[in-house]
Design a protein around this motif. Structure first.
Motif, PDB file in Angstrom:
ATOM      1  N   ASP A  26     -11.805  -7.625   7.695  1.00 30.75           N
ATOM      2  CA  ASP A  26     -10.527  -8.146   6.891  1.00 30.75           C
ATOM      3  C   ASP A  26     -10.706  -8.186   5.404  1.00 30.75           C
ATOM      4  N   ASP A  27     -11.634  -7.441   4.895  1.00 31.86           N
ATOM      5  CA  ASP A  27     -11.695  -7.597   3.407  1.00 31.86           C
ATOM      6  C   ASP A  27     -10.765  -6.464   2.963  1.00 31.86           C
ATOM      7  N   GLY A  28     -10.152  -5.679   3.631  1.00 32.18           N
ATOM      8  CA  GLY A  28      -9.129  -4.708   3.560  1.00 32.18           C
ATOM      9  C   GLY A  28      -8.863  -3.814   4.798  1.00 32.18           C
ATOM     10  N   SER A  29      -8.805  -2.611   4.519  1.00 26.31           N
ATOM     11  CA  SER A  29      -8.281  -1.983   5.749  1.00 26.31           C
ATOM     12  C   SER A  29      -8.999  -0.505   6.067  1.00 26.31           C
ATOM     13  N   ALA A  30      -9.797  -0.079   6.761  1.00 21.92           N
ATOM     14  CA  ALA A  30     -10.202   1.402   6.878  1.00 21.92           C
ATOM     15  C   ALA A  30      -9.263   2.065   7.414  1.00 21.92           C
ATOM     16  N   THR A  31      -8.012   1.685   7.896  1.00 24.15           N
ATOM     17  CA  THR A  31      -7.000   2.546   8.320  1.00 24.15           C
ATOM     18  C   THR A  31      -5.795   2.040   7.428  1.00 24.15           C
ATOM     19  N   ALA A  32      -5.849   2.088   6.047  1.00 24.17           N
ATOM     20  CA  ALA A  32      -4.958   1.982   4.978  1.00 24.17           C
ATOM     21  C   ALA A  32      -3.899   3.200   5.118  1.00 24.17           C
ATOM     22  N   PRO A  33      -2.555   3.140   4.408  1.00 23.95           N
ATOM     23  CA  PRO A  33      -1.877   4.333   4.389  1.00 23.95           C
ATOM     24  C   PRO A  33      -2.483   5.022   3.284  1.00 23.95           C
ATOM     25  N   PRO A  34      -1.994   6.613   3.248  1.00 21.47           N
ATOM     26  CA  PRO A  34      -2.538   7.363   2.144  1.00 21.47           C
ATOM     27  C   PRO A  34      -2.488   6.810   0.955  1.00 21.47           C
ATOM     28  N   PHE A  35      -3.339   6.901   0.167  1.00 19.46           N
ATOM     29  CA  PHE A  35      -3.793   6.450  -1.211  1.00 19.46           C
ATOM     30  C   PHE A  35      -2.922   6.907  -2.221  1.00 19.46           C
ATOM     31  N   GLU A  36      -2.039   6.101  -2.692  1.00 22.50           N
ATOM     32  CA  GLU A  36      -0.778   6.425  -3.906  1.00 22.50           C
ATOM     33  C   GLU A  36      -1.082   5.774  -5.095  1.00 22.50           C
ATOM     34  N   GLY A  37      -2.411   5.341  -5.259  1.00 18.08           N
ATOM     35  CA  GLY A  37      -2.355   4.493  -6.603  1.00 18.08           C
ATOM     36  C   GLY A  37      -2.350   5.305  -7.699  1.00 18.08           C
ATOM     37  N   ASP A  38      -2.245   4.836  -9.069  1.00 15.97           N
ATOM     38  CA  ASP A  38      -2.516   5.645  -9.992  1.00 15.97           C
ATOM     39  C   ASP A  38      -3.237   4.869 -10.986  1.00 15.97           C
ATOM     40  N   THR A  39      -3.166   5.224 -12.287  1.00 12.96           N
ATOM     41  CA  THR A  39      -4.162   4.566 -13.320  1.00 12.96           C
ATOM     42  C   THR A  39      -3.485   3.663 -14.177  1.00 12.96           C
ATOM     43  N   ALA A  40      -2.371   3.351 -14.159  1.00  7.92           N
ATOM     44  CA  ALA A  40      -1.432   2.470 -15.023  1.00  7.92           C
ATOM     45  C   ALA A  40      -1.882   0.944 -14.560  1.00  7.92           C
ATOM     46  N   GLU A  54     -11.609   7.682 -14.785  1.00 16.46           N
ATOM     47  CA  GLU A  54     -10.304   6.816 -14.673  1.00 16.46           C
ATOM     48  C   GLU A  54      -9.882   7.456 -13.516  1.00 16.46           C
ATOM     49  N   ALA A  55     -10.114   6.977 -12.087  1.00 14.72           N
ATOM     50  CA  ALA A  55      -9.531   7.374 -10.899  1.00 14.72           C
ATOM     51  C   ALA A  55      -8.435   6.434 -10.616  1.00 14.72           C
ATOM     52  N   PRO A  56      -7.371   6.917  -9.805  1.00 17.29           N
ATOM     53  CA  PRO A  56      -6.441   5.822  -9.445  1.00 17.29           C
ATOM     54  C   PRO A  56      -6.750   4.855  -8.855  1.00 17.29           C
ATOM     55  N   PHE A  57      -6.276   3.609  -8.763  1.00 23.94           N
ATOM     56  CA  PHE A  57      -6.383   2.552  -8.047  1.00 23.94           C
ATOM     57  C   PHE A  57      -5.484   1.837  -7.315  1.00 23.94           C
ATOM     58  N   ARG A  58      -5.491   0.786  -6.289  1.00 18.87           N
ATOM     59  CA  ARG A  58      -4.552  -0.146  -5.937  1.00 18.87           C
ATOM     60  C   ARG A  58      -5.134  -1.432  -5.914  1.00 18.87           C
ATOM     61  N   VAL A  59      -4.248  -2.573  -5.948  1.00 20.61           N
ATOM     62  CA  VAL A  59      -4.613  -3.997  -6.041  1.00 20.61           C
ATOM     63  C   VAL A  59      -3.675  -4.741  -5.083  1.00 20.61           C
ATOM     64  N   TYR A  60      -4.348  -5.571  -3.893  1.00 21.90           N
ATOM     65  CA  TYR A  60      -3.514  -6.394  -3.415  1.00 21.90           C
ATOM     66  C   TYR A  60      -4.474  -7.636  -2.973  1.00 21.90           C
ATOM     67  N   ALA A  61      -3.839  -8.627  -2.368  1.00 18.36           N
ATOM     68  CA  ALA A  61      -4.274  -9.654  -2.359  1.00 18.36           C
ATOM     69  C   ALA A  61      -4.394 -10.274  -0.499  1.00 18.36           C
ATOM     70  N   LEU A  62      -5.261 -10.828  -0.062  1.00 18.20           N
ATOM     71  CA  LEU A  62      -5.473 -11.412   1.357  1.00 18.20           C
ATOM     72  C   LEU A  62      -5.630 -12.849   1.362  1.00 18.20           C
ATOM     73  N   GLN A  63      -5.594 -13.345   2.414  1.00 19.40           N
ATOM     74  CA  GLN A  63      -5.830 -14.976   2.353  1.00 19.40           C
ATOM     75  C   GLN A  63      -6.630 -15.192   3.720  1.00 19.40           C
ATOM     76  N   ASP A  64      -7.262 -16.300   3.487  1.00 15.80           N
ATOM     77  CA  ASP A  64      -8.016 -16.824   4.750  1.00 15.80           C
ATOM     78  C   ASP A  64      -9.338 -16.215   4.945  1.00 15.80           C
ATOM     79  N   PRO A  65     -10.233 -16.159   3.921  1.00 12.56           N
ATOM     80  CA  PRO A  65      -9.995 -16.775   2.497  1.00 12.56           C
ATOM     81  C   PRO A  65      -9.302 -16.055   1.653  1.00 12.56           C
ATOM     82  N   THR A  66      -9.103 -16.521   0.450  1.00  9.84           N
ATOM     83  CA  THR A  66      -8.346 -15.677  -0.475  1.00  9.84           C
ATOM     84  C   THR A  66      -9.102 -14.729  -1.168  1.00  9.84           C
ATOM     85  N   ARG A  67      -8.512 -13.204  -1.081  1.00  9.30           N
ATOM     86  CA  ARG A  67      -9.426 -12.424  -1.690  1.00  9.30           C
ATOM     87  C   ARG A  67      -8.312 -11.505  -2.615  1.00  9.30           C
TER      88      ARG A  67
END
Length: 214
Positions: free
Chosen positions: A59-73, A192-205
């Motif tokens: 639950d730190d994230g997902s091994a089955t996340a959608p295609p990576f659509e991040g950018d460098t902004a 400077e590779a693309p990245f994405r950020v999100y949050a999860l709870q229980d515990p907060t991450r």
């Protein structure tokens, strides 16, 4: 990159924080939008079925996340008005096509963040350079942060720098400090590779995922 002088010891963007271990979901938006909706054609990561092949815990994230659509902004999200959080742990790990950095937090309220590449990372307060291995520095600023004596939560104390755990793009994570409501960690990367950020709870991450450099 330059290395900081040690101070006190002490991630497509947006998040739906839902209680329930093993049932977390997060809405991921483009890092450049600053919005709370998922980018067109993408789905929220399935955070209930992490296979654990990366670093950290399920639950730190997902091994089955959608295609990576991040950018460098830069990616930003405001903290809740009542946020008083302390970073308790930092983990790194590897997933298919990207690396993951997780900042676990304790305290109250919902943290915010400002995540961006910087030419030169500098320590809060002193302005001393923060040294981190790699060709680029991704600065992760947690907002709504409080000192341990205010939150009642012990702050993460290293290792500093924290090496990548089987990572490809992320080299290491250097911890700076908590200062006037913000806590800063700097993620060294091979570029400077693309990245994405999100949050999860229980515990907060706060989860920062960095794509493999092209």
């Amino acid at each position: 990159m330059t290395r900081r002088a040690a101070l006190c010891p002490s991630l497509l963007l947006a998040a739906a924080l839902l209680a329930g271990c093993g049932g977390d979901t997060a809405t991921v938006a483009s890092a450049s939008t600053g919005g709370a909706s998922a980018p067109s054609g993408s789905a929220a990561p399935d955070t209930s079925a992490d296979d654990g092949t990366g670093g950290g815990t399920p639950d730190d994230g997902s091994a089955t996340a959608p295609p990576f659509e991040g950018d460098t902004a830069p990616a930003t999200q405001e903290a809740s008005a009542d946020a008083q959080v302390t970073v308790t742990e930092i983990r790194t790990g590897r997933q298919d096509g990207y690396d993951r950095v997780v900042l676990e937090l304790g305290g109250t309220g919902t943290p915010g963040w400002d995540v961006r590449y910087v030419d030169q990372a500098s320590s809060q307060g002193s302005g001393s350079p923060i040294e981190v291995a790699g060709d680029a520095a991704l600065q992760v600023t947690v907002t709504g942060a409080g000192y341990p004596y205010s939150t009642g939560v012990e702050e993460w104390a290293g290792p500093d720098p924290l090496p990548g755990n089987g990572t490809v793009t992320v080299t290491e994570v250097a911890w700076d400090a908590t200062y006037e409501g913000t806590s800063v960690a700097v993620v060294g990367t091979t570029g400077e590779a693309p990245f994405r950020v999100y949050a999860l709870q229980d515990p907060t991450r706060i989860v920062v995922e960095v794509a493999d450099a092209g």
